[in-house]
Design an enzyme around this catalytic site. Structure first.
Site, PDB file in Angstrom:
ATOM      1  N   LYS A 272       0.819  -1.226   0.251  1.00 46.59           N
ATOM      2  CA  LYS A 272       0.045   0.247  -0.538  1.00 46.59           C
ATOM      3  C   LYS A 272       0.605   0.882  -0.327  1.00 46.59           C
ATOM      4  O   LYS A 272       2.008   1.231   0.427  1.00 46.59           O
ATOM      5  CB  LYS A 272      -0.977  -0.502   1.124  1.00 46.59           C
ATOM      6  CG  LYS A 272      -2.033  -0.885   0.788  1.00 46.59           C
ATOM      7  CD  LYS A 272      -2.595  -1.234   2.357  1.00 46.59           C
ATOM      8  CE  LYS A 272      -3.609  -2.417   2.460  1.00 46.59           C
ATOM      9  NZ  LYS A 272      -4.740  -2.163   1.882  1.00 46.59           N
ATOM     10  N   ARG A 346      -9.741 -12.882   2.271  1.00 47.73           N
ATOM     11  CA  ARG A 346     -10.709 -13.149   1.430  1.00 47.73           C
ATOM     12  C   ARG A 346      -9.975 -14.897   1.168  1.00 47.73           C
ATOM     13  O   ARG A 346     -10.795 -15.616   1.506  1.00 47.73           O
ATOM     14  CB  ARG A 346     -10.976 -13.017  -0.093  1.00 47.73           C
ATOM     15  CG  ARG A 346      -9.415 -12.971  -0.796  1.00 47.73           C
ATOM     16  CD  ARG A 346     -10.026 -12.263  -2.768  1.00 47.73           C
ATOM     17  NE  ARG A 346     -10.316 -10.657  -2.045  1.00 47.73           N
ATOM     18  CZ  ARG A 346     -10.415 -10.009  -2.737  1.00 47.73           C
ATOM     19  NH1 ARG A 346     -11.026 -10.227  -3.865  1.00 47.73           N
ATOM     20  NH2 ARG A 346     -10.375  -8.373  -2.602  1.00 47.73           N
TER      21      ARG A 346
END
Length: 521
Positions: A272, A346
């Site tokens: 990020k 996920r």
């Protein structure tokens, strides 16, 4: 506010506002229904009946309004008189704001909440959000004084009798759960790594008399939990799958709550940027909510088997970090080609729901996660996004959200159109979509569902809480109230029964599995 204690009382007693500051709040029509005799003991001798009536006459909420009654020591505040169909009738978000803005300071204070009985649960949880527990301000460490806030509900409308002791106990448990979840989410990773999170789970387990099962580090790899292990293997503190199980006699179904517990998310090698990484301590919000809700609901008495699964990892950068192009074998037996290490939630949840399905034989699996930034675009800052294989449960989540104040709105569930986004030439699937403009939040949830199978006969619910997990720089404890409400019918507590969207009497035998399922209204 870390040293603030909330006390729910059937009667907070009378006191001079000079000695105990007071905030009276409610919707304006409800405030007008309050008799002077109901509030005089908390306002006299500083406030007269004439001042009280004049203050009510000046209130013009748009959407809220407030009026001081005596200096800043006694205040009356009005919530929105009407809300839209996608909001909670309790106007719970405005309760939190008004308390933060209008509650006077002091070591002993009083909040008098004027509402209908059906809004008590949501209002109490909203009050709790105004008092976060975590702080590392040096000034707070020097203050040894404890602050007490007495909270009394003045009920109007039908069924407006006094508050029962059982109701007050439920509110105490629920608000403790909300504040616990918020504290964990607010705590930075240097104080809330996977070791610390396991300690929090163990502390809850000890209080409830439950010993957690912990699968950790290399054991994850050996047992086939390639998602959790692959995400967390580069971190100093190893990843873990932790399970708390409540298995009462007479249970008719098995429910699993699976929480995403990424204690910090750098994005991994798909790292990020400097503006998007701050705040990623909140990526454990799903697991924190599951822990707070599990503690509260078991304390209040839960009649069915309930398993809380915590998928814990720190998505770090290091020599052992997962690389884009790596292929992991997940607990479901399916292989995943990694094309984005920043789509890690996920992966851990896929292992969690697979374990719930294969090993725990769950009838209902709900996973909760701060899964996608796209959730905030899809449903906004206040409404979590729900994706489920059941239209009934989709409706139930929306109803539960309105009853408890943790608002929810549905996402598109259409795997036959969307799951092709994960196509891979070398594995069963990739972990991130090909087209980021095609229902990102729905696709992310479908990735999780694919590891129990789209034809699985049970109920699967995915709740993405990425945006509502915080308001500004503070955690909200979002998700605790939602879980308590959604599964309230399985509780022994009358208040949780009342705020549940599940049908009370519609219990039928499901032919395809030997269990009874409480049907939705």
């Amino acid at each position: 506010m870390a040293n603030v204690r909330l006390e729910f009382k059937s009667s907070a007693g009378d006191a001079d506002p000079q000695a105990r500051p007071v905030l009276i709040l409610g919707q304006l029509p409800n405030l007008h229904r309050v008799l002077w005799n109901d509030v005089r003991g908390k306002l006299q001798p500083r406030v007269t009946e004439e001042i009280w009536k004049n203050a009510l006459g000046t209130l013009s909420p748009n959407p809220t309004d407030s009026c001081p009654l005596y200096l800043n020591l006694a205040t009356v505040a009005a919530l929105p008189s009407r809300v839209s169909r996608h909001n909670s009738p309790s106007a719970s978000h405005f309760i939190t704001r008004l308390i933060r803005n209008c509650l006077p300071s002091g070591t002993s204070r009083c909040i008098l909440m004027v509402c209908e009985r059906s809004e008590v649960f949501a209002s109490a949880c909203a009050i709790a959000r105004a008092f976060p527990l975590f702080t590392r301000r040096s000034s707070s460490s020097r203050r040894a004084d404890k602050k007490n806030i007495a909270i009394e509900f003045l009920l109007v409308g039908q069924n407006n009798g006094p508050m029962e002791v059982t109701t007050l106990k439920c509110l105490e448990s629920a608000t403790e759960g909300v504040r616990l979840a918020a504290r964990i989410v607010d705590t930075p990773c240097n104080e809330m790594n996977t070791d610390h999170f396991i300690e929090e789970i163990a502390a809850v387990g000890k209080e409830l008399g439950i010993t957690p099962r912990i699968i950790r580090d290399e054991e994850l790899k050996e047992k086939g939990f390639g998602g959790i292990y692959g995400v967390g293997k580069a971190a100093e503190h190893p990843p873990a799958l932790v399970i708390l199980s409540h298995t009462p006699e007479g249970a008719t179904q098995t429910i699993a709550w699976v929480g995403k517990g990424i204690v910090y998310d750098t994005g991994g090698l798909s790292i990020k940027g400097k503006t998007t990484m701050p705040g990623m301590k909140r990526d454990c919000g799903g697991a924190a909510a599951v822990l707070g809700a599990f503690k509260a609901t078991v304390k209040q008495g839960f009649k069915d088997n309930l398993h809380a699964l915590f998928c814990l990892a720190e998505n770090s950068v290091g020599p052992n970090a997962t690389r884009p192009d790596d292929i992991h074998l997940l607990y479901s037996g399916k292989t995943v080609e990694i094309n984005n290490t920043d789509a890690e939630g996920r992966l851990v949840l896929a292992d969690g729901v697979s374990y719930a399905c294969k090993d725990l034989n769950a009838d209902i699996i709900l996973d909760m996660a701060t899964l996608t930034g796209a959730q905030g675009i899809a449903t906004g800052k206040y409404h979590a996004a729900v994706l489920t294989n059941s239209e009934e449960w989709e409706m139930a989540c929306v109803k539960a959200g309105r009853k408890c104040g943790d608002l929810v709105h549905p996402l598109v569930y259409c795997p036959e159109l969307h799951f092709s986004e994960f196509s891979s030439a070398v594995a069963d699937m990739k972990n991130s979509v090909a087209d980021r403009e095609n229902a990102q939040s729905s696709c992310a949830g479908l990735f999780i569902a694919s590891h129990i199978g789209f034809d699985w006969p049970g109920v699967w619910v995915h709740v993405d809480i990425a945006s509502p997990v915080h308001a500004g720089e503070r955690a909200t404890g979002f998700g605790v109230a939602l879980l308590l409400s959604l599964f309230g019918r399985a509780s022994e507590d009358p208040l949780l029964n009342m705020v549940s969207p599940l049908g009370e009497d519609e219990v039928v035998v499901t032919p395809e599995r030997d269990t009874k399922r409480r049907r939705l209204v």
